[in-house]
Design a protein around this motif. Structure first.
Motif, PDB file in Angstrom:
ATOM      1  N   HIS A  98       2.386   1.743  -3.616  1.00 23.07           N
ATOM      2  CA  HIS A  98       1.088   2.302  -4.341  1.00 23.07           C
ATOM      3  C   HIS A  98       0.808   3.696  -4.206  1.00 23.07           C
ATOM      4  CE1 HIS A  98      -3.047   2.784  -5.598  1.00 23.07           C
ATOM      5  NE2 HIS A  98      -2.606   2.227  -6.777  1.00 23.07           N
ATOM      6  N   ARG A  99       0.779   3.935  -3.047  1.00 21.74           N
ATOM      7  CA  ARG A  99       0.307   5.532  -2.576  1.00 21.74           C
ATOM      8  C   ARG A  99       1.717   6.409  -2.999  1.00 21.74           C
ATOM      9  NH1 ARG A  99      -0.459   9.802  -2.378  1.00 21.74           N
ATOM     10  NH2 ARG A  99      -1.768  11.218  -0.803  1.00 21.74           N
ATOM     11  N   PRO A 110      -7.559   6.789  -3.144  1.00 21.16           N
ATOM     12  CA  PRO A 110      -7.133   5.565  -3.719  1.00 21.16           C
ATOM     13  C   PRO A 110      -7.261   4.429  -2.643  1.00 21.16           C
ATOM     14  CG  PRO A 110      -5.171   6.738  -3.254  1.00 21.16           C
ATOM     15  CD  PRO A 110      -6.409   7.698  -2.829  1.00 21.16           C
ATOM     16  N   TRP A 111      -7.049   3.024  -3.145  1.00 20.67           N
ATOM     17  CA  TRP A 111      -7.285   2.000  -2.428  1.00 20.67           C
ATOM     18  C   TRP A 111      -6.240   1.936  -1.597  1.00 20.67           C
ATOM     19  CZ3 TRP A 111      -3.482  -1.462  -1.985  1.00 20.67           C
ATOM     20  CH2 TRP A 111      -2.544  -1.726  -2.891  1.00 20.67           C
ATOM     21  N   SER A 112      -5.106   2.307  -1.844  1.00 17.05           N
ATOM     22  CA  SER A 112      -3.859   2.203  -0.900  1.00 17.05           C
ATOM     23  C   SER A 112      -4.083   3.164   0.282  1.00 17.05           C
ATOM     24  CB  SER A 112      -2.683   2.729  -1.381  1.00 17.05           C
ATOM     25  OG  SER A 112      -2.697   4.074  -2.109  1.00 17.05           O
ATOM     26  N   ASP A 113      -4.668   4.422   0.172  1.00 15.75           N
ATOM     27  CA  ASP A 113      -5.057   5.474   1.218  1.00 15.75           C
ATOM     28  C   ASP A 113      -6.133   4.524   2.280  1.00 15.75           C
ATOM     29  OD1 ASP A 113      -3.553   7.361   1.349  1.00 15.75           O
ATOM     30  OD2 ASP A 113      -4.660   8.961   0.117  1.00 15.75           O
ATOM     31  N   ALA A 114      -7.152   4.028   1.442  1.00 15.91           N
ATOM     32  CA  ALA A 114      -8.235   3.203   2.412  1.00 15.91           C
ATOM     33  C   ALA A 114      -7.360   2.333   3.030  1.00 15.91           C
ATOM     34  CB  ALA A 114      -9.333   2.869   1.200  1.00 15.91           C
ATOM     35  N   VAL A 115      -6.534   1.444   2.545  1.00 13.66           N
ATOM     36  CA  VAL A 115      -5.865   0.194   3.440  1.00 13.66           C
ATOM     37  C   VAL A 115      -5.001   1.143   4.645  1.00 13.66           C
ATOM     38  CG1 VAL A 115      -4.081  -1.316   3.366  1.00 13.66           C
ATOM     39  CG2 VAL A 115      -5.746  -1.027   1.429  1.00 13.66           C
ATOM     40  N   THR A 147      -9.721  12.613  -3.690  1.00 14.49           N
ATOM     41  CA  THR A 147      -9.517  11.258  -4.360  1.00 14.49           C
ATOM     42  C   THR A 147      -8.824  10.472  -3.420  1.00 14.49           C
ATOM     43  OG1 THR A 147      -9.518  12.183  -6.676  1.00 14.49           O
ATOM     44  CG2 THR A 147      -8.751  10.059  -6.271  1.00 14.49           C
ATOM     45  N   ALA A 188       0.845  -1.407   0.029  1.00 16.33           N
ATOM     46  CA  ALA A 188       0.032  -0.121  -0.118  1.00 16.33           C
ATOM     47  C   ALA A 188       0.724   1.276  -0.090  1.00 16.33           C
ATOM     48  CB  ALA A 188      -0.847  -0.227   1.226  1.00 16.33           C
ATOM     49  N   TRP A 240       1.205   6.639  -6.818  1.00 18.12           N
ATOM     50  CA  TRP A 240      -0.050   7.401  -7.194  1.00 18.12           C
ATOM     51  C   TRP A 240       0.264   8.968  -6.825  1.00 18.12           C
ATOM     52  CZ3 TRP A 240      -3.215  10.301  -4.354  1.00 18.12           C
ATOM     53  CH2 TRP A 240      -4.617  10.632  -5.207  1.00 18.12           C
TER      54      TRP A 240
END
Length: 238
Positions: A24-25, A108-113, A106, A21, A28
Motif C-alpha cells: 500500500h505504501r 497514510p495508514w500504511s505508514d502508521a502500521v 500526510t 502495508a 500510495w
C-alpha cells in the motif's frame, strides 16, 4: 506446545500485515507523482521492514516446528528489530518537528502500521513470546553496520540525484555539516540504545525454561548406586 504454535502463527500474520502495508505504501507513494515516490526503496524504513517481513516468515515457520528459537534467529531478530523500532522513533520525531515548523506531512495508514503499530507489537512479542533465549551482547555493534553503510551510500547518492529520503542528510536543509554529523551521530546512538535495550530485556526475562525445569534429574546408574552403598558405614557403626 500450544502457546508456541499460536505465537508461530502470529509471526506469520505479522509478516502478512507488513507485506500488505509495504504494498500500500509503495502504491500510495508512486501515485504522488513525486521524486520521493519513485525512490520508494531508498528509505531505511522500507528496506528494514522488507527484511523484517522475510524474517517473520522464517521465524514463524521455525516456531511451528520447534519449541525454541535457535541462537542465530535471536541474533537476527535483535538486528532487524533494532532497525525497525529506531526507524519508527525517527519517523515520529520527524513528524513532530514538521508539525512544530508548520510543515504538513500526510501519514497514510500504511505508514502508521510500519512505523508505529508493528514496532510496538514486536516489542511485546520480544518480551513475552515463548521460545526465546537470552541474546548475545556481541550483536550490538553489528546493529550499527547497516545504518552506517546505508547513510554513507544515501548521502553520496543524494549528491548525485539531488534528493534525500530524510531532511537531516541534506546540507541544503540543515545549518551545515556540523548539524548533519550531529544528527547522524544521534541516529546511530538511538540504534545502539534500542539494541542494548532488546538484549537487556532478553536477559532479564528469557522465555525459555531453565535446564532444571525442562530436564528431569537423571536417575543414578546401577554402578553409581553400588558405589554409594559401599561408602555407607555399617548399621551397627552408626
Amino acid at each position: 506446545m500450544l502457546t508456541r504454535r499460536m505465537f508461530g502463527w502470529s509471526r506469520l500474520l505479522t509478516a502478512a500485515v507488513c507485506i500488505v502495508a509495504l504494498v500500500h505504501r509503495m502504491l500510495w507513494g508512486m501515485g504522488s507523482q513525486t521524486l520521493a515516490g519513485t525512490n520508494f526503496f531508498a528509505y531505511l524504513t522500507i528496506q528494514s521492514n522488507t527484511v523484517f517481513a522475510a524474517l517473520a516468515v522464517v521465524a514463524g515457520v521455525i516456531a511451528l516446528r520447534r519449541d525454541e528459537d535457535p541462537a542465530w534467529l535471536t541474533s537476527a531478530r535483535v538486528l532487524v528489530l533494532s532497525w525497525t523500532i529506531t526507524a519508527g522513533l525517527a519517523f515520529a520525531l520527524i513528524v513532530w518537528q514538521a508539525g512544530e515548523r508548520g510543515i504538513p506531512i500526510t501519514v497514510p495508514w500504511s505508514d502508521a502500521v510500519l512505523h508505529f503499530v508493528l514496532p510496538a507489537w514486536t516489542v511485546v512479542a520480544w518480551v513475552f513470546g515463548p521460545g526465546r533465549r537470552a541474546a548475545s551482547w556481541r550483536v550490538v555493534p553489528f546493529v550499527l553496520l547497516y545504518p552506517l553503510l546505508w547513510g554513507v551510500f544515501t548521502i553520496w547518492r543524494g549528491s548525485v540525484i539531488g534528493w534525500y529520503p530524510y531532511y537531516f542528510l541534506d546540507l541544503r536543509q540543515v545549518s551545515g555539516i556540523g548539524e548533519m554529523v550531529l544528527s547522524c551521530a544521534l541516529a546511530l546512538s538511538i540504534f545502539a540504545v534500542v539494541a542494548v535495550a532488546l538484549v537487556l530485556l532478553s536477559r532479564v526475562r528469557p522465555t525459555v525454561p531453565s535446564w532444571g525445569e525442562i530436564s528431569p534429574r537423571p536417575r543414578p546408574t546401577v554402578r553409581r548406586r553400588r558405589e554409594t552403598r559401599a561408602r555407607r558405614p555399617p548399621r551397627h557403626a552408626r
